[in-house]
Motif scaffolding. Structure first.
Motif, PDB file in Angstrom:
ATOM      1  N   LYS A   1     -20.707  30.100  33.659  1.00 43.27           N
ATOM      2  CA  LYS A   1     -20.896  28.799  34.317  1.00 43.27           C
ATOM      3  C   LYS A   1     -22.212  28.163  33.883  1.00 43.27           C
ATOM      4  O   LYS A   1     -22.276  26.952  33.681  1.00 43.27           O
ATOM      5  N   ALA A   2     -23.237  28.965  33.764  1.00 40.83           N
ATOM      6  CA  ALA A   2     -24.558  28.454  33.388  1.00 40.83           C
ATOM      7  C   ALA A   2     -24.561  27.862  31.975  1.00 40.83           C
ATOM      8  O   ALA A   2     -25.296  26.917  31.697  1.00 40.83           O
ATOM      9  N   ASP A   3     -23.763  28.408  31.084  1.00 43.08           N
ATOM     10  CA  ASP A   3     -23.760  27.976  29.690  1.00 43.08           C
ATOM     11  C   ASP A   3     -22.650  26.976  29.346  1.00 43.08           C
ATOM     12  O   ASP A   3     -22.708  26.335  28.301  1.00 43.08           O
ATOM     13  N   PHE A   4     -21.662  26.862  30.211  1.00 43.48           N
ATOM     14  CA  PHE A   4     -20.481  26.088  29.837  1.00 43.48           C
ATOM     15  C   PHE A   4     -20.806  24.633  29.484  1.00 43.48           C
ATOM     16  O   PHE A   4     -20.394  24.149  28.427  1.00 43.48           O
ATOM     17  N   ASP A   5     -21.511  23.931  30.345  1.00 42.98           N
ATOM     18  CA  ASP A   5     -21.747  22.507  30.104  1.00 42.98           C
ATOM     19  C   ASP A   5     -22.427  22.275  28.754  1.00 42.98           C
ATOM     20  O   ASP A   5     -22.013  21.396  27.992  1.00 42.98           O
ATOM     21  N   LYS A   6     -23.440  23.060  28.470  1.00 41.92           N
ATOM     22  CA  LYS A   6     -24.174  22.913  27.206  1.00 41.92           C
ATOM     23  C   LYS A   6     -23.248  23.183  26.015  1.00 41.92           C
ATOM     24  O   LYS A   6     -23.230  22.415  25.044  1.00 41.92           O
ATOM     25  N   GLU A   7     -22.481  24.263  26.065  1.00 41.80           N
ATOM     26  CA  GLU A   7     -21.582  24.611  24.961  1.00 41.80           C
ATOM     27  C   GLU A   7     -20.438  23.597  24.823  1.00 41.80           C
ATOM     28  O   GLU A   7     -20.053  23.233  23.710  1.00 41.80           O
ATOM     29  N   PHE A   8     -19.907  23.136  25.945  1.00 44.20           N
ATOM     30  CA  PHE A   8     -18.848  22.126  25.937  1.00 44.20           C
ATOM     31  C   PHE A   8     -19.350  20.841  25.284  1.00 44.20           C
ATOM     32  O   PHE A   8     -18.684  20.280  24.403  1.00 44.20           O
ATOM     33  N   LEU A   9     -20.509  20.373  25.697  1.00 43.29           N
ATOM     34  CA  LEU A   9     -21.047  19.135  25.136  1.00 43.29           C
ATOM     35  C   LEU A   9     -21.381  19.291  23.660  1.00 43.29           C
ATOM     36  O   LEU A   9     -21.154  18.367  22.862  1.00 43.29           O
ATOM     37  N   SER A  10     -21.885  20.438  23.280  1.00 46.60           N
ATOM     38  CA  SER A  10     -22.166  20.701  21.870  1.00 46.60           C
ATOM     39  C   SER A  10     -20.881  20.605  21.042  1.00 46.60           C
ATOM     40  O   SER A  10     -20.863  20.006  19.965  1.00 46.60           O
ATOM     41  N   GLU A  11     -19.813  21.197  21.557  1.00 44.18           N
ATOM     42  CA  GLU A  11     -18.523  21.133  20.872  1.00 44.18           C
ATOM     43  C   GLU A  11     -18.001  19.691  20.806  1.00 44.18           C
ATOM     44  O   GLU A  11     -17.461  19.264  19.788  1.00 44.18           O
ATOM     45  N   MET A  12     -18.172  18.935  21.881  1.00 42.19           N
ATOM     46  CA  MET A  12     -17.686  17.550  21.892  1.00 42.19           C
ATOM     47  C   MET A  12     -18.474  16.676  20.924  1.00 42.19           C
ATOM     48  O   MET A  12     -17.904  15.809  20.268  1.00 42.19           O
ATOM     49  N   VAL A  13     -19.773  16.904  20.809  1.00 50.05           N
ATOM     50  CA  VAL A  13     -20.571  16.161  19.833  1.00 50.05           C
ATOM     51  C   VAL A  13     -20.086  16.495  18.429  1.00 50.05           C
ATOM     52  O   VAL A  13     -19.801  15.603  17.619  1.00 50.05           O
ATOM     53  N   SER A  14     -19.966  17.776  18.128  1.00 50.75           N
ATOM     54  CA  SER A  14     -19.527  18.218  16.805  1.00 50.75           C
ATOM     55  C   SER A  14     -18.129  17.688  16.467  1.00 50.75           C
ATOM     56  O   SER A  14     -17.905  17.138  15.384  1.00 50.75           O
ATOM     57  N   ALA A  15     -17.202  17.850  17.391  1.00 47.98           N
ATOM     58  CA  ALA A  15     -15.816  17.426  17.153  1.00 47.98           C
ATOM     59  C   ALA A  15     -15.725  15.913  16.985  1.00 47.98           C
ATOM     60  O   ALA A  15     -15.003  15.421  16.108  1.00 47.98           O
ATOM     61  N   HIS A  16     -16.457  15.172  17.799  1.00 50.82           N
ATOM     62  CA  HIS A  16     -16.369  13.716  17.715  1.00 50.82           C
ATOM     63  C   HIS A  16     -17.092  13.162  16.478  1.00 50.82           C
ATOM     64  O   HIS A  16     -16.682  12.136  15.948  1.00 50.82           O
TER      65      HIS A  16
ATOM     66  N   MET B   1      -8.655   2.931  17.253  1.00 48.18           N
ATOM     67  CA  MET B   1      -9.187   4.086  17.963  1.00 48.18           C
ATOM     68  C   MET B   1     -10.702   4.281  17.776  1.00 48.18           C
ATOM     69  O   MET B   1     -11.348   4.933  18.606  1.00 48.18           O
ATOM     70  N   LEU B   2     -11.257   3.743  16.730  1.00 45.36           N
ATOM     71  CA  LEU B   2     -12.673   3.990  16.417  1.00 45.36           C
ATOM     72  C   LEU B   2     -13.653   3.638  17.537  1.00 45.36           C
ATOM     73  O   LEU B   2     -14.545   4.449  17.823  1.00 45.36           O
ATOM     74  N   PRO B   3     -13.550   2.478  18.168  1.00 38.33           N
ATOM     75  CA  PRO B   3     -14.539   2.176  19.221  1.00 38.33           C
ATOM     76  C   PRO B   3     -14.568   3.222  20.339  1.00 38.33           C
ATOM     77  O   PRO B   3     -15.656   3.613  20.792  1.00 38.33           O
ATOM     78  N   ALA B   4     -13.411   3.684  20.787  1.00 37.81           N
ATOM     79  CA  ALA B   4     -13.372   4.699  21.846  1.00 37.81           C
ATOM     80  C   ALA B   4     -13.966   6.013  21.358  1.00 37.81           C
ATOM     81  O   ALA B   4     -14.713   6.681  22.097  1.00 37.81           O
ATOM     82  N   LEU B   5     -13.647   6.400  20.139  1.00 37.49           N
ATOM     83  CA  LEU B   5     -14.188   7.657  19.606  1.00 37.49           C
ATOM     84  C   LEU B   5     -15.709   7.588  19.459  1.00 37.49           C
ATOM     85  O   LEU B   5     -16.415   8.555  19.759  1.00 37.49           O
ATOM     86  N   LYS B   6     -16.213   6.448  19.009  1.00 35.58           N
ATOM     87  CA  LYS B   6     -17.665   6.274  18.896  1.00 35.58           C
ATOM     88  C   LYS B   6     -18.320   6.301  20.278  1.00 35.58           C
ATOM     89  O   LYS B   6     -19.415   6.863  20.439  1.00 35.58           O
TER      90      LYS B   6
END
Length: 175
Positions: A117-132, A158-163
């Protein structure tokens, strides 16, 4: 005499049917298909979109911060719609896509699933930055270079939403 006439009639009918079959296929308008690069984009982004949706659903369940949970909920909504549109476009263009998560995406999902739980938010956001980042790059390329006008228009749409997703993921990760 009767069997000779019947055989001749059957042969003539068969020949006529074959001629009609070949003529109708030959004169039909060609199916609007995609070139190899467009097919690759569709297949890559269907896989990425499905993975991002599953990861976002995991984010809704596991995020500790309210702003991260709200971001994940928005991703679920937006990617569900985008995935529907891209799958419909793939079907229309005759591109077979898989609903099975790729090994690379499955590995990332499992990593996030096992995160504390302590690490999830950071790892999730890192993955979302990388993927996006990767997604925005792919969509910019498709919006510029896709040969099929429908695919090109969809990528541009789709580009504006992805950005916006990328910017929000970066902003949340910086907190």
């Amino acid at each position: 005499m009767k069997s000779k006439t019947t055989s001749l009639f059957s042969a003539s009918t068969l020949a006529l049917c074959a001629a009609m079959l070949f003529t109708s296929n030959g004169s039909a308008a060609p199916k609007d298909t995609l070139d190899a690069a467009d097919v690759k984009f569709v297949k890559t982004e269907v896989a990425a979109g499905n993975a991002e949706l599953k990861i976002a659903e995991l984010g809704v369940q596991k995020a500790e911060r309210a702003d991260v949970k709200a971001f994940a909920e928005m991703l679920v909504k937006d990617h569900t719609q985008a995935n529907k549109e891209l799958n419909a476009l793939a079907t229309e263009k005759g591109v077979e896509v898989s609903a099975v998560m790729s090994p690379k995406h499955a590995e990332e999902f499992q990593k996030l699933e096992k995160a504390t739980k302590a690490d999830f938010d950071k790892e999730f956001l890192s993955e979302m930055v990388s993927a996006h980042k990767k997604c925005v790059s792919n969509f910019e390329e498709a919006a510029k270079d896709a040969k099929n006008s429908d695919l090109k228009a969809w990528a541009e749409k789709m580009l504006p939403a992805l950005k916006a997703h990328l910017a929000q993921a970066k902003e949340l990760a910086a907190k």
